[in-house]
Design a protein around this motif. Sequence first.
Motif, PDB file in Angstrom:
ATOM      1  N   ILE A   1       0.724  -1.071  -0.004  1.00  0.00           N
ATOM      2  CA  ILE A   1       0.250   0.159  -0.170  1.00  0.00           C
ATOM      3  C   ILE A   1       0.921   1.270   0.104  1.00  0.00           C
ATOM      4  CG2 ILE A   1      -1.811   1.288   1.237  1.00  0.00           C
ATOM      5  CD1 ILE A   1      -2.716  -1.481   2.502  1.00  0.00           C
ATOM      6  N   THR A   2       0.646   2.002  -1.009  1.00  0.00           N
ATOM      7  CA  THR A   2       1.736   3.281  -1.137  1.00  0.00           C
ATOM      8  C   THR A   2       0.817   4.474  -0.617  1.00  0.00           C
ATOM      9  OG1 THR A   2       1.006   3.756  -3.330  1.00  0.00           O
ATOM     10  CG2 THR A   2       2.885   2.387  -3.080  1.00  0.00           C
ATOM     11  N   ALA A   3       1.535   5.149   0.177  1.00  0.00           N
ATOM     12  CA  ALA A   3       0.936   6.553   0.461  1.00  0.00           C
ATOM     13  C   ALA A   3       2.014   7.489   0.472  1.00  0.00           C
ATOM     14  CB  ALA A   3       0.320   6.421   1.916  1.00  0.00           C
TER      15      ALA A   3
ATOM     16  N   PHE B   1      -7.097   2.613 -12.001  1.00  0.00           N
ATOM     17  CA  PHE B   1      -8.524   2.353 -11.916  1.00  0.00           C
ATOM     18  C   PHE B   1      -8.703   3.009 -10.625  1.00  0.00           C
ATOM     19  CE2 PHE B   1     -12.078  -0.135  -9.951  1.00  0.00           C
ATOM     20  CZ  PHE B   1     -13.070   0.033 -10.856  1.00  0.00           C
ATOM     21  N   LEU B   2      -9.721   3.886 -10.617  1.00  0.00           N
ATOM     22  CA  LEU B   2     -10.014   4.947  -9.364  1.00  0.00           C
ATOM     23  C   LEU B   2      -8.703   5.723  -8.793  1.00  0.00           C
ATOM     24  CD1 LEU B   2     -12.460   2.546  -7.915  1.00  0.00           C
ATOM     25  CD2 LEU B   2     -12.906   4.201  -9.472  1.00  0.00           C
ATOM     26  N   GLY B   3      -7.403   5.574  -9.604  1.00  0.00           N
ATOM     27  CA  GLY B   3      -6.477   6.153  -8.923  1.00  0.00           C
ATOM     28  C   GLY B   3      -5.967   5.413  -7.643  1.00  0.00           C
ATOM     29  N   ILE B   4      -6.312   4.117  -7.621  1.00  0.00           N
ATOM     30  CA  ILE B   4      -5.949   3.030  -6.505  1.00  0.00           C
ATOM     31  C   ILE B   4      -5.266   1.918  -6.945  1.00  0.00           C
ATOM     32  CG2 ILE B   4      -6.960   1.755  -4.798  1.00  0.00           C
ATOM     33  CD1 ILE B   4      -9.168   3.960  -4.350  1.00  0.00           C
ATOM     34  N   LEU B   5      -5.660   1.331  -8.323  1.00  0.00           N
ATOM     35  CA  LEU B   5      -5.173   0.030  -8.532  1.00  0.00           C
ATOM     36  C   LEU B   5      -4.675   0.244  -9.919  1.00  0.00           C
ATOM     37  CD1 LEU B   5      -8.289  -0.841  -7.107  1.00  0.00           C
ATOM     38  CD2 LEU B   5      -6.794  -2.784  -6.808  1.00  0.00           C
ATOM     39  N   VAL B   6      -3.705  -0.623 -10.491  1.00  0.00           N
ATOM     40  CA  VAL B   6      -3.185  -0.543 -11.605  1.00  0.00           C
ATOM     41  C   VAL B   6      -3.163  -2.016 -12.214  1.00  0.00           C
ATOM     42  CG1 VAL B   6      -1.019  -0.071 -13.176  1.00  0.00           C
ATOM     43  CG2 VAL B   6      -1.438   1.354 -10.992  1.00  0.00           C
TER      44      VAL B   6
ATOM     45  N   LEU C   1      -1.214  -3.999  -5.023  1.00  0.00           N
ATOM     46  CA  LEU C   1      -0.568  -2.791  -5.131  1.00  0.00           C
ATOM     47  C   LEU C   1      -1.839  -1.947  -5.194  1.00  0.00           C
ATOM     48  CD1 LEU C   1       1.582  -0.621  -5.353  1.00  0.00           C
ATOM     49  CD2 LEU C   1       1.512  -0.492  -7.896  1.00  0.00           C
ATOM     50  N   LEU C   2      -1.917  -1.217  -3.923  1.00  0.00           N
ATOM     51  CA  LEU C   2      -3.001  -0.077  -3.604  1.00  0.00           C
ATOM     52  C   LEU C   2      -2.513   0.936  -3.248  1.00  0.00           C
ATOM     53  CD1 LEU C   2      -4.996  -2.792  -1.485  1.00  0.00           C
ATOM     54  CD2 LEU C   2      -5.446  -2.339  -3.764  1.00  0.00           C
TER      55      LEU C   2
ATOM     56  N   ARG D   1      -5.010 -12.379  -4.296  1.00  0.00           N
ATOM     57  CA  ARG D   1      -4.989 -11.628  -5.271  1.00  0.00           C
ATOM     58  C   ARG D   1      -5.760 -10.634  -5.385  1.00  0.00           C
ATOM     59  NH1 ARG D   1      -4.032 -11.264 -10.975  1.00  0.00           N
ATOM     60  NH2 ARG D   1      -1.803 -11.686 -11.526  1.00  0.00           N
ATOM     61  N   ILE D   2      -5.435  -9.229  -5.711  1.00  0.00           N
ATOM     62  CA  ILE D   2      -6.187  -8.015  -5.782  1.00  0.00           C
ATOM     63  C   ILE D   2      -5.719  -7.472  -7.073  1.00  0.00           C
ATOM     64  CG2 ILE D   2      -7.531  -6.009  -5.071  1.00  0.00           C
ATOM     65  CD1 ILE D   2      -6.929  -6.956  -2.147  1.00  0.00           C
ATOM     66  N   GLU D   3      -6.542  -6.957  -8.101  1.00  0.00           N
ATOM     67  CA  GLU D   3      -5.846  -6.393  -9.518  1.00  0.00           C
ATOM     68  C   GLU D   3      -6.878  -5.839 -10.137  1.00  0.00           C
ATOM     69  OE1 GLU D   3      -3.108  -7.274 -13.376  1.00  0.00           O
ATOM     70  OE2 GLU D   3      -3.896  -9.005 -12.035  1.00  0.00           O
ATOM     71  N   ALA D   4      -6.716  -4.838 -10.611  1.00  0.00           N
ATOM     72  CA  ALA D   4      -7.299  -3.961 -11.755  1.00  0.00           C
ATOM     73  C   ALA D   4      -7.576  -4.699 -12.896  1.00  0.00           C
ATOM     74  CB  ALA D   4      -6.903  -2.471 -11.874  1.00  0.00           C
TER      75      ALA D   4
END
Length: 462
Positions: free
Chosen positions: A65-67, A339-344, A350-351, A388-391
């Motif tokens: 998770i990037t911030a 996708f929504l500026g949150i996923l690629v 990667l969130l 596994r979470i992905e756009a």
Amino acid sequence: LLDWEEHFAAQPETERYLNYVADKFDLRRDIQFESRVSEAHYQENSRSWNLVLEDGRRYTTRLLITAIGVLSAATMPTIPGVETFQGQSCHTHYWPKEPVCFDDKRVAVIGTGATGVQTITEVAKTAGHLTVFQRTPQWCAPLHNAKISKEEMNQIRADYADIFARCEATFGCFIHATDPRSAFEVTPEEREAFWEKLYSEPGFGIWMGNFRDILTDRKANQLISDFLASKIRQRVKDPAVAEKLIPKNHGFGTRRVPLESGYFEVYNQPNVNLVDITETPIDRITPAGIKTSDAEYEFDIIIYATGFDAITGAFDRIDLRGVEGVSLKEKWQDGPQTFLGILVDGFPNLLMVMGPHAGLGNFPRAAEYSADWVTRLVAFAHDRGLTRIEATEAGSQAWTDHVLATSEGLLFTEVDSWMTGINRNVEGKQVRRIMRYSGGHPAFRERCEAVAADAYRELSLA
């Protein structure tokens, strides 16, 4: 309870508040300082990310998770000789912890963006002589900061729910709502009175609470720009200097508007000099100071207020690689795709909190929503045993197309600025890109909530 001292807090008070929050919620146990990530590579076989820090330490994590912020990758100017200067120098982003004394010193400030405006105003108070090197003047508006009394603080605290609700309802998450009228629906006298009112009030009202068409209609934008130009001419005594401080290459509000406390009056001081480097460019930094095309200046201190490699810059400084080693920097070389500026797509697990193409605005309010949405998605995946979470590629393309569509007709897209991905000091950042979502935060939240309500079926989950 911690009281705020003034309406627009200076850095020490903001830091004090952050320390208060860290102590209250015992956050330091979960923070590892001095830990800059240099590599982050996704491993498909383990559905995890391998991270390498600059000091060689290695970590493996299921979720990354990037911030890392939209304005956190500072850039120095590409001027020859920077390393040769023998006096004190620093970039505003890397300001020394120990106090810097400007008394009787010859000081140079390079840059007149939002940070430069604040720096110049403060340095001019005590410097023996200050020389400002300006490339692009800015449309600045008065901040009108003020102390907060105990009674007022109590009232603010009592109104928190209403304040947050108002920020949630406005386009940019500020307390200021766009005026629904056109600049041409009122008489010239009413228009002038309205702008005088906004100019005299604290905060971003003159930018975020102005007529609905000042950022889309050229004639309306010219009128508000003329109003601001008249204010600069009133506040700066030397007409020639005033003209140099009035932007000619962009209209009001098409770049980020710096808020100031006496900035223009600084140029009335005998110890301040303005150098327009579009007329006399800087040739190089010398051991003694700065050499332009027509003069050499000696300085004790040089301050670089040269900004940031914005929005994607912090990502570019990490070797981020997704499925099959694809580089995120290369994937985004023609502009970000999210996708929504949150996923690629192609970068599972990667969130991004406040990534490119997210709903920007008043940052604490906007980032809070982004962080909450990411948290809900992670909880959803955890509860169902998903790893596994992905756009999807289609989802990323559709959102990117929508982001581009919402920017159409907005005057800011015709201007070189960090909001359009321009940075002359960074290779590959000389072409305008659409870097942010311009549909307003209420519409952004509505879209995000629809994805969550549909059990994230638009994502690729496994």
